[in-house]
Design an enzyme around this catalytic site. Structure first.
Site: not given
Length: 757
Positions: A141, A470
């Site tokens: 990223d 998550d």
């Protein structure tokens, strides 16, 4: 053979019966305590009109009530604990195994050392799984050239490491080179093995030197930043039918390599622009889901944090035992392995092993609908993340409205039951490269349903509603009827590194706390949204997780208000000689004894139990409080979502103190001041209350206060030691002690004024 189950399930009946009886008995005690508190409030207000007791009694009543509700919800979520054992011998032959895409995430080479990240990549490539069925994707990223260079070096080293692991698979039980060379097993074997091992170790040291020697500044000035860079995709793979060495181009150099079966390795740096939201890790996962759909489109995906190295090579086969079992496969969304850490100290003062979570909570949830999703060590069914199996029946325009305008990606959805593991290499295809660039662009998700609650029919990747993507995504999957499985073999499948620093731990917990409360405060609150879509016990499990930081207010109250009353001679608890005191004593002792027994039964010790209780108190009065305040500010629009990357680099002084079992108090004052303030407040209140009792002789009235204060002081011993005893760099600074002392005195003075008013 095909009809035989691929795993066995065991229910520890004795433990389950004890847990249920313990819960029922304590529930009776809780009802008795609530009755006493309500009766006491009524008597205090109506008969005695004792204003000095009314306010603190109300606060203590509310605190005890909320804490006991959370405790009860935790016990209910462990109502039926199970353990599962995969039977890998019953799996189909290698050629019939499904493909697996491994997603490894990194976001900052300065915080996450590149060598460690690439060692994780190498360990994933070396798993005991057919290499043509394994595809490893590295999400960078930061768009760092150092990470990209490190991946090329990792690929070259893997061409030596993988054959070595395959040749000596009976000896090389650990596929991470770092873990293998540091383990005692690396010293065993015949002369041939030892000779080859030395050569491989030399190559590994050279690999690390080349990665560490890379300097971005030497490669010319760059205008890109971690938040502003274009898409970069690089595919490393060799598919050749000729039995001879080939020449490949790695970066700026041509390299001759021998023919070795290697998993596909792909570097992906999605485009990031300041003007476009990137949604942190959830955005990176969704970008990889799209890019991988064009290259491999494997039906299963393994999520790995960059520091979670594959320790045991069999995790993929173990996960497939559950995913391929015909009885549970149709509804099974993911298989989760525990996060274990290789640098746990002998004292584990920061509870890095998370024993309660992995040994108690997750087995309990597995007996319901399944454990929560974790952002790492998790094998997920791609179909669960990208809709259902009826894409063929859905209109093309509707699919594009949900998933974006890429026809190739839409085609992969309609063909997701067939992975592309055996297709010819298409890296030279400009069309395919351009399509992957489009799928990883910062604008591709615009006007789509990526990361949103699309419909009951379609799922569009990981959700963006919370920074704990998550847990929230797993929750939504469970709400849609999917299940999950927890697998906890005796050999850790993955090993990471826990932070040996109090400061890093508490900063990490602020993000988790804020994200979970953001989830719990939303319209998807498990107590409201969940019961209509899952069992009440499963909803209780999610409520414990999403709302667990809320007791921070109760713990602050219990750590300060009784002490204020002790200092002023005001009793909030019944006399020690009364029957009512038995209720309080029984509940308090049963709570401590229950936690102690669980710690001992799950392989811990008395010291383990003390350390867990202590760090739980420290977290509650610091990280949970700040996370709660941040969540509230986000809710009212005063703050935006933030994602702080956990520092993976630790200095030797931190590690030394951690291994010695000493708290490293070189932390932010925002953490130290609350901890030291409560400790000093309890010291002053205890001494002041003791003096008052000696003079007034009301020992029976104040005994409960003394017990609570002593417990807090015992739990705060490392802080007392850091103030009065320690002289090392990790001690508590004098400035913090002075400021905290001032706050304690101010609280006692103003508290007395309020009580007497």
């Amino acid at each position: 053979m095909d009809s035989l189950p691929l795993f066995s399930t065991h229910v520890p009946k004795t433990l389950v019966i004890i847990n249920r009886l313990y819960t029922l008995i304590c529930s009776i005690g809780i009802l008795s305590l609530m009755y006493f508190r309500v009766s006491s409030l009524f008597i205090t207000d109506q008969l005695t009109n004792d204003k000095t007791r009314l306010i603190p009694s109300l606060l203590i009543f509310a605190s005890e009530f909320f804490l006991l509700l959370i405790w009860l919800a935790i016990r209910l979520s462990r109502w039926r604990m199970v353990s599962r054992t995969p039977i890998t011998e019953r799996l189909p032959k290698d050629e019939k195994l499904p493909g697996i895409d491994v997603f490894i995430f990194t976001a900052d080479p300065n915080i996450e050392p590149t060598v460690d990240v690439m060692t994780t990549v190498i360990s994933a490539m070396a798993m005991d799984y057919p290499p043509e069925k394994l595809h490893v994707y590295v999400s960078d990223d930061a768009g760092s050239s150092k990470t990209q260079h490190g991946m090329r070096e990792a690929w070259l080293f893997a061409r030596s490491w993988l054959p070595f692991c395959k040749k000596y698979k009976e000896i090389v039980k650990t596929r991470s080179p770092e873990l293998f060379f540091s383990a005692s097993e690396s010293g065993f074997g015949d002369d041939e093995f030892i000779e080859e091992m030395k050569k491989i170790k030399g190559k590994y040291e050279e690999f690390k030197e080349r990665v560490n020697a890379y300097n971005v500044s030497d490669k010319g000035a760059s205008t890109t930043t971690p938040l502003d860079h274009p898409t970069a995709i690089e595919v490393l793979n060799i598919i050749s039918r000729q039995k001879k060495d080939v020449t490949v181009v790695i970066g700026d150099n041509s390299t001759v390599v021998d023919q070795v079966k290697m998993p596909l390795l792909v570097y992906v740096a999605r485009e990031k622009r300041p003007s476009q939201p990137h949604h942190f890790k959830a955005g990176a996962i969704n970008a990889l889901l799209r890019v991988s759909a064009l290259k491999s489109n494997s039906p299963y995906v393994l999520l790995l944090d960059c520091d979670m190295q594959c320790n045991d090579p069999s995790s993929a086969r173990q996960a497939m035992c559950f995913h391929l079992d015909p009885k549970i496969s149709p509804t099974l969304a993911f298989v989760i392995f525990p996060q274990k850490f290789r640098n746990i100290g002998p004292y584990d003062i920061y509870d890095g092993s998370m024993r309660s979570t992995w040994e108690l909570s997750f087995p309990g949830l597995d007996g319901l609908q399944g454990p929560f999703m974790s952002g790492t060590c998790c094998y997920i069914k791609r179909k669960a993340l990208l809709g259902n199996s009826k894409h063929q029946e859905i209109d093309l325009s509707e699919l594009k409205n949900h998933f974006g305008a890429s026809n190739k990606f839409i085609n992969s959805l309609r063909d997701h039951d067939h992975d592309h593991s055996s297709t010819p290499d298409e890296d030279s295809s400009n069309v395919l490269q351009e399509e992957m660039q489009l799928l990883a662009s910062s604008t591709y998700e615009r006007n789509t349903k990526w990361g949103e609650e699309a419909s009951s029919q379609l799922q569009v990747g990981f959700y963006y509603a919370s920074v704990v993507e998550d847990c929230f995504t797993g929750y939504m999957l469970h709400c849609k009827g999917w299940t999950s499985v927890y697998c906890n073999p005796s050999t850790p499948q993955f090993l990471g590194r826990c932070p040996p620093s109090l400061n890093i731990l508490l900063i990490q917990l602020i993000r988790w706390t804020c994200g979970l409360l953001d989830f719990g405060f939303s319209r998807f609150c498990p107590l409201v949204y969940g019961p209509r879509r899952m069992s009440i016990l499963m909803a209780c499990g999610y409520a414990c997780t999403t709302l667990f930081p809320l007791p921070t207010l109760s713990i602050w109250c219990l750590a300060a208000v009784p002490q204020l009353c002790l200092f002023n001679g005001i009793s909030l608890y019944p006399k020690v000689s009364s029957y009512s005191f038995i209720i309080f004593a029984s509940l308090f002792l049963s709570w401590l004894l229950g936690d102690l027994i669980e710690a001992l039964l799950s392989g811990g010790s008395i010291q383990t139990w003390i350390n867990e209780e202590r760090i739980a108190l420290f977290r509650a009065v610091t990280s949970y409080l700040y996370g709660f305040l941040e969540a509230v500010m986000k809710k009212i629009g005063m703050r935006k979502a933030n994602f702080v990357i956990t520092d993976k680099g630790f200095d030797m002084e931190q590690i030394k103190l951690y291994q010695m079992g000493l708290f490293d108090f070189r932390a932010s004052n925002m953490f130290l001041v609350p901890l030291v303030t409560l400790t000093i407040l309890n010291i002053i209140s205890f001494l002041g209350g003791l003096t008052r009792v000696i003079v007034a002789g009301n020992w029976e009235d104040m005994f409960g206060h003394f017990c609570l204060s002593v417990f807090i002081l015992v739990m705060s011993y490392p802080i007392i030691e850091g103030i009065f005893v320690r002289k090392d760099k990790g001690r508590i600074p004098i400035f913090v002690v002075l400021v905290s002392s001032w706050y304690s005195v101010v609280f006692l003075v103003f508290g007395r004024v309020i009580l007497m008013y």
